[in-house]
Scaffold this motif. Structure first.
Motif, short mmCIF file in Angstrom:
data_model
loop_
_atom_site.label_atom_id
_atom_site.label_comp_id
_atom_site.label_asym_id
_atom_site.label_seq_id
_atom_site.Cartn_x
_atom_site.Cartn_y
_atom_site.Cartn_z
N GLY A 1 0.81 -1.20 0.00
CA GLY A 1 0.00 0.00 0.00
C GLY A 1 0.85 1.26 0.00
O GLY A 1 2.07 1.21 -0.10
N MET A 2 0.16 2.41 0.10
CA MET A 2 0.87 3.68 0.07
C MET A 2 1.48 4.00 1.42
O MET A 2 2.59 4.48 1.53
CB MET A 2 -0.08 4.81 -0.31
CG MET A 2 0.00 5.22 -1.75
SD MET A 2 -1.22 6.48 -2.09
CE MET A 2 -0.18 7.89 -2.29
N TYR A 3 0.71 3.76 2.49
CA TYR A 3 1.25 3.96 3.84
C TYR A 3 0.41 3.14 4.81
O TYR A 3 -0.70 2.72 4.51
CB TYR A 3 1.27 5.44 4.25
CG TYR A 3 -0.03 6.16 4.04
CD1 TYR A 3 -1.03 6.12 5.00
CD2 TYR A 3 -0.24 6.89 2.88
CE1 TYR A 3 -2.22 6.77 4.79
CE2 TYR A 3 -1.42 7.54 2.67
CZ TYR A 3 -2.42 7.48 3.63
OH TYR A 3 -3.60 8.12 3.42
N ASP A 4 1.00 2.93 5.97
CA ASP A 4 0.34 2.14 7.00
C ASP A 4 -0.84 2.94 7.58
O ASP A 4 -0.63 4.04 8.10
CB ASP A 4 1.38 1.83 8.10
CG ASP A 4 0.90 0.73 9.02
OD1 ASP A 4 -0.34 0.60 9.15
OD2 ASP A 4 1.74 0.02 9.59
N HIS B 1 7.25 3.19 2.12
CA HIS B 1 6.51 2.30 1.23
C HIS B 1 6.93 2.47 -0.22
O HIS B 1 6.60 1.65 -1.06
CB HIS B 1 5.01 2.55 1.36
CG HIS B 1 4.40 1.84 2.52
ND1 HIS B 1 4.46 2.33 3.80
CD2 HIS B 1 3.75 0.65 2.60
CE1 HIS B 1 3.86 1.48 4.62
NE2 HIS B 1 3.43 0.45 3.93
N LEU B 2 7.58 3.59 -0.52
CA LEU B 2 8.01 3.82 -1.90
C LEU B 2 9.26 3.01 -2.25
O LEU B 2 9.53 2.78 -3.43
CB LEU B 2 8.33 5.31 -2.10
CG LEU B 2 7.22 6.20 -2.63
CD1 LEU B 2 7.68 7.65 -2.60
CD2 LEU B 2 6.88 5.81 -4.05
N VAL B 3 10.01 2.59 -1.23
CA VAL B 3 11.35 2.06 -1.49
C VAL B 3 11.32 0.86 -2.44
O VAL B 3 11.94 0.87 -3.51
CB VAL B 3 12.06 1.67 -0.18
CG1 VAL B 3 13.36 0.97 -0.46
CG2 VAL B 3 12.31 2.92 0.65
N LEU B 4 10.57 -0.18 -2.08
CA LEU B 4 10.63 -1.39 -2.90
C LEU B 4 10.04 -1.21 -4.30
O LEU B 4 10.67 -1.61 -5.28
CB LEU B 4 9.95 -2.55 -2.17
CG LEU B 4 10.75 -3.18 -1.04
CD1 LEU B 4 10.11 -4.45 -0.57
CD2 LEU B 4 12.18 -3.43 -1.43
N PRO B 5 8.84 -0.60 -4.44
CA PRO B 5 8.35 -0.40 -5.81
C PRO B 5 9.29 0.45 -6.65
O PRO B 5 9.51 0.16 -7.84
CB PRO B 5 6.99 0.28 -5.64
CG PRO B 5 6.82 0.54 -4.21
CD PRO B 5 7.81 -0.22 -3.45
N THR B 6 9.87 1.49 -6.04
CA THR B 6 10.79 2.34 -6.79
C THR B 6 12.01 1.53 -7.24
O THR B 6 12.47 1.64 -8.37
CB THR B 6 11.25 3.53 -5.93
OG1 THR B 6 10.09 4.22 -5.49
CG2 THR B 6 12.13 4.46 -6.72
#
Lengths: 364, 321
Positions: free
Chosen positions: B169-172, B188-193
C-alpha cells in the motif's frame, strides 16, 4: 580467449581463402553465428528447454494433472524435484507443462507477428499511394488501441475455446513497429533493377513482393522473429498473470508465477522454479537474437566495436599493449575478410525505436 | 510546419476517438456488471439490479448504441466520465489514481533516466573492462526477467533478511500525524521504486551505451581534445550531450507510457494507481471505468509520441527548421 582467438582466426582465414567465392550468404551467416559463443549458448539453452518441456515429462512419474495427497505443499525432494503445490501437484510437471505452453505460444506468435509485419510493411511500401496511406493509418490506429485492455476484455470469450486465438491476438498487437521498418526498406528495394525487370516481365505484384522484396529483407525479418518470440512470451506471461490469458486447468509459466506470488516467501519453490525457467527462456532468446543480428550485419555491432576498442587501446599507449593487442588485429582481419568482403550486408535498420514497444508488455 | 503538426494532431484525435469508441463497445458487449450484485446474499432480483445499473448507464436492456450516445454526449459536453458500478464518479477516481501513479512514478522515472544515462555512459567509457562485461550480463538477465519476478523477488528478500521496510500500500493506516504519514509513505516507496529502477536503468543504459560508443570514436571529440580539453571535459561536454540526443525521445516515450504500464508494480505492492485500475476495472466488470482507462491509455500513447518528437526537436538542432 586471448590465446584462442588468433589461432582460430588465422586457421579460418587460411582455410577460407581458397574457397571464399563459393560460399553462399547463408553459410556465411551460419559460420559467423557459430563463432559467437553467447549465441551458441542461447541456441543450446533453447534446445535444452524444448527437450525439457517435451521429453522429460514422459520420463518422470508425476503428470501435471496428478495430485499426490501425501505431499501437499512440500518442498523439493527426491520424489518431487521442484516440490508440490497446495493441492499436491508436482511442481516439476507443472513447470514443464507451463514451459511447453509458453514455448509454443512464443514460437508461433513471434514468427506470426513478423509475417504480418512483413506483409503489411511490404504492401504499403511497394504499392504506395492509397494502399500505403490506408495501411499506415491502420498501423497508427493499432498503436493507439490499448492492446492489454482489449485482450483482457475479450478473454472470457476465448476462455473455453482454443488458446490459439490468444496467440493470434497477441501477434495482432505486436507487428506495428516492425511493419514500419519493413515499409521504409521496401521503398528502397522496389526501385532496384531486378524488381523493375520482374515487373516489366509481367510478374504479379504479390509475387514480386514474396519472391524479390521480402527475401532481400530476410535478415531483419529473421532477427525480428527471434526478438518477437521473447516479446510474445512476456506478453503472454503478463496477461496470464492477471488471469486474462491461458485459463485453468491449463497452465502457462504466467499462471504458475501468479499462483506462486502470494506464497513466494513461505513456499518459494512455487514461485521461483517457474520464474527461473521464464528467465532462462528470455535470456536464451535474447542471446540468439543478438547473435543473429551480429551474424547478418558484421559492420554493425561485433566487428565495429572490437575495432574501436583496438583503436582506443592503440591510442592509450604502446606500453600496456599486452598479448591481446597483438591478438586482436588477427581476429579483426578475419572478421573483415570473412564478412565485409563477400556480403552485401543489409543493416537491420533497427533504431532504438524497436525495443520500447518490446518492453511495453512487461514495462512497468 | 504548423499546418503539418495541426493535421497530425487532428488525425491523432480521430484515432483516440475511434479507439475509445471501440473500447466502449467492446466493454459494453463483453462485460457484465450485474455479476457484482448477483454475488450478494440474499440475491437481489434481476429487475432491481437492472434498474440500479440503468442509473449508471450500464443497463444491458438498453441498446448499446443508445448507451454509447449517452456516454459520448456526457463526456464531450460535460467532461463527465460517468459512474462506476458502485455509483462513484469515474472522473474523480481517475484523478485520485493519476495522483497515486504520479507519486509512485515520479522518483522512479527521474532516477531511472538519470541513472540509466549515467550507467550507460560509464559502461561505454569502460568498454570490455570487467565492469562493462558484468553489467552487460546483468542487463541481459534483467531484460529477460519479467517485472513480477523482480518485484516478488525483492519482496521475498525483504522478508528473508527481516528488514523493517514495509511494502504493501501507500502507507500504514495505523500511522497518524502528517509527518509520520509522509515518512511512512516514503518507506513504502522504497521497494516499488527499486523494482522500477532496476528495469528502467538497465533498459536505458543499453541504449545510452551504444549511442555513447558511436560518439566516442567521433572526430569532434578529438578536436575537443586537441583544443586542450581534458578527456573528462571533452566526454562530458561534447560526447555525452551528443549521445543523449537519440536516447532522449526514447526516455520520454517510456516515461509517459509508464503511467499505464506500471501494472505489475502497482498490483504487487498494492498501490491503487492507473496501472492497477486497468486490471481491477475489468475484474469488476466496470464498463465506464474500463472505457475511461481506454481513453487514458490511448491518449497517453499520443502524448508520449508528441512529447518525444518535441524532445527530439528541442535537443537536435538538425531537426528544427
Amino acid at each position: 580467449m586471448t590465446a584462442q582467438v588468433p589461432i582460430a582466426a588465422e586457421a579460418e582465414t587460411a582455410l577460407a581463402a581458397p574457397v571464399r567465392r563459393s560460399r553462399g550468404r547463408g553459410a556465411l551467416v551460419l559460420r559467423r553465428f557459430a563463432r559467437n559463443r553467447t549465441a551458441l549458448l542461447g541456441l543450446v539453452l533453447v534446445v535444452l528447454l524444448v527437450l525439457f518441456a517435451y521429453v522429460v515429462p514422459y520420463l518422470v512419474h508425476w503428470k501435471y494433472t496428478d495430485n499426490d495427497w501425501n505431499n501437499l505443499g512440500t518442498g523439493p525432494s527426491g520424489t518431487h524435484w521442484f516440490g508440490t503445490n497446495h493441492s499436491g501437484q508436482d511442481m516439476f510437471a507443472l513447470t514443464m507443462r507451463g514451459l511447453q505452453k509458453s514455448l509454443v505460444i512464443g514460437l508461433i506468435g513471434g514468427p506470426l507477428s513478423t509475417f504480418v509485419a512483413a506483409l503489411v510493411g511490404a504492401c504499403a511500401g511497394y504499392f504506395g499511394g492509397w494502399t500505403d496511406r490506408v495501411l499506415m493509418w491502420v498501423l497508427e490506429f493499432m498503436l493507439v488501441v490499448p492492446s492489454f485492455l482489449i485482450i483482457a476484455v475479450l478473454s472470457p470469450h476465448f476462455a473455453h475455446t482454443t488458446w490459439l486465438i490468444f496467440v493470434v491476438l497477441l501477434a495482432a498487437f505486436q507487428w506495428m513497429i516492425t511493419a514500419r521498418v519493413v515499409r521504409s526498406m521496401t521503398m528502397t528495394v522496389k526501385d532496384r533493377e531486378y524488381v523493375l525487370a520482374a515487373r516489366y516481365m509481367g510478374v504479379g505484384s504479390m509475387r514480386i513482393i514474396f519472391r524479390h522484396v521480402l527475401p532481400n529483407l530476410a535478415s531483419i525479418l529473421i532477427v525480428d522473429a527471434t526478438v518477437q518470440v521473447g516479446t510474445i512470451v512476456l506478453s503472454e506471461t503478463a496477461l496470464s498473470y492477471f488471469g486474462f490469458g491461458v485459463q485453468p486447468p491449463d497452465v502457462s509459466l504466467g499462471t504458475l508465477i501468479a499462483d506462486g506470488t502470494p506464497d513466494a516467501t513461505t513456499f518459494p519453490w512455487l514461485f521461483f522454479f517457474p520464474a527461473l525457467f521464464l528467465v532462462l527462456l528470455g535470456i536464451a532468446v535474447a542471446f540468439i537474437g543478438d547473435g543473429l543480428r551480429d551474424a547478418f550485419d558484421p559492420s554493425a555491432a561485433g566487428a565495429k566495436a572490437r575495432g574501436k576498442a583496438q583503436k582506443k587501446r592503440d591510442r592509450a599507449s604502446g606500453a600496456v599493449a599486452g598479448p591481446d593487442a597483438v591478438a586482436l588485429p588477427g581476429a579483426r582481419n578475419a572478421d573483415a575478410g570473412g564478412g565485409d568482403a563477400e556480403v552485401i550486408s543489409l543493416t537491420t535498420g533497427e533504431g532504438p525505436r524497436t525495443a520500447p514497444t518490446a518492453q511495453e508488455g512487461l514495462s512497468s | 510546419m504548423g499546418r503539418f503538426l495541426l493535421r497530425r494532431a487532428v488525425n491523432y484525435i480521430v484515432l483516440v476517438f475511434l479507439a475509445a469508441t471501440g473500447v466502449f463497445f467492446l466493454a459494453s458487449v463483453s462485460l457484465h456488471p450485474e455479476v457484482n450484485y448477483l454475488e450478494k446474499h440474499p440475491q437481489p432480483p434481476l429487475a432491481s439490479v437492472y434498474t440500479q445499473l440503468h442509473a449508471f448507464n450500464m443497463d444491458p436492456r438498453v441498446p448499446v448504441t443508445t448507451r454509447y450516445w449517452h456516454w459520448l454526449t456526457q463526456l464531450v459536453l460535460h467532461g463527465n466520465f460517468g459512474l462506476d458500478w458502485q455509483g462513484g464518479s469515474v472522473g474523480a477516481e481517475m484523478g485520485r489514481r493519476i495522483f497515486v501513479s504520479t507519486e509512485l512514478l515520479l522518483v522512479a522515472t527521474i532516477l531511472g533516466s538519470v541513472g540509466g544515462v549515467a550507467f550507460g555512459a560509464w559502461n561505454a567509457l569502460r568498454q570490455y573492462k570487467p565492469s562493462d562485461r558484468a553489467s552487460t550480463l546483468f542487463s541481459y538477465l534483467m531484460l529477460a526477467t519479467p517485472v513480477p519476478v523482480v518485484a516478488v523477488t525483492l519482496r521475498t528478500l525483504d522478508n528473508k533478511i527481516g528488514s523493517p521496510i514495509q511494502y504493501t500500500g501507500m502507507y500504514d493506516p495505523r500511522v497518524h500525524g502528517a509527518l509520520a504519514v509522509a515518512g511512512n509513505n516514503i518507506e513504502h516507496l522504497v521497494l516499488p521504486t527499486l523494482t522500477l529502477l532496476l528495469v528502467q536503468v538497465t533498459l536505458f543504459s543499453r541504449y545510452q551505451r551504444s549511442t555513447m560508443l558511436d560518439v566516442l570514436g567521433a572526430e569532434f571529440l578529438r578536436t575537443a581534445r586537441a583544443k586542450g580539453l581534458t578527456r573528462r571535459q571533452a566526454v562530458l561536454k561534447h560526447g555525452l550531450r551528443t549521445a543523449v540526443i537519440p536516447v532522449m525521445p526514447l526516455l520520454v516515450y517510456n516515461i509517459v507510457l509508464l503511467f499505464t504500464g506500471a501494472v505489475f508494480t502497482e498490483s504487487i505492492f498494492g498501490w491503487h494507481g492507473m496501472g492497477e485500475w486497468l486490471v481491477s476495472s475489468i475484474g469488476y466488470n466496470d464498463i465506464n471505468s474500463v472505457a475511461a482507462v481506454g481513453i487514458f491509455t490511448a491518449g497517453i500513447v499520443l502524448v508520449a509520441g508528441l512529447l518525444s518528437d518535441v524532445a527530439y526537436a528541442a535537443l537536435d538542432p538538425r531537426v528544427r527548421t
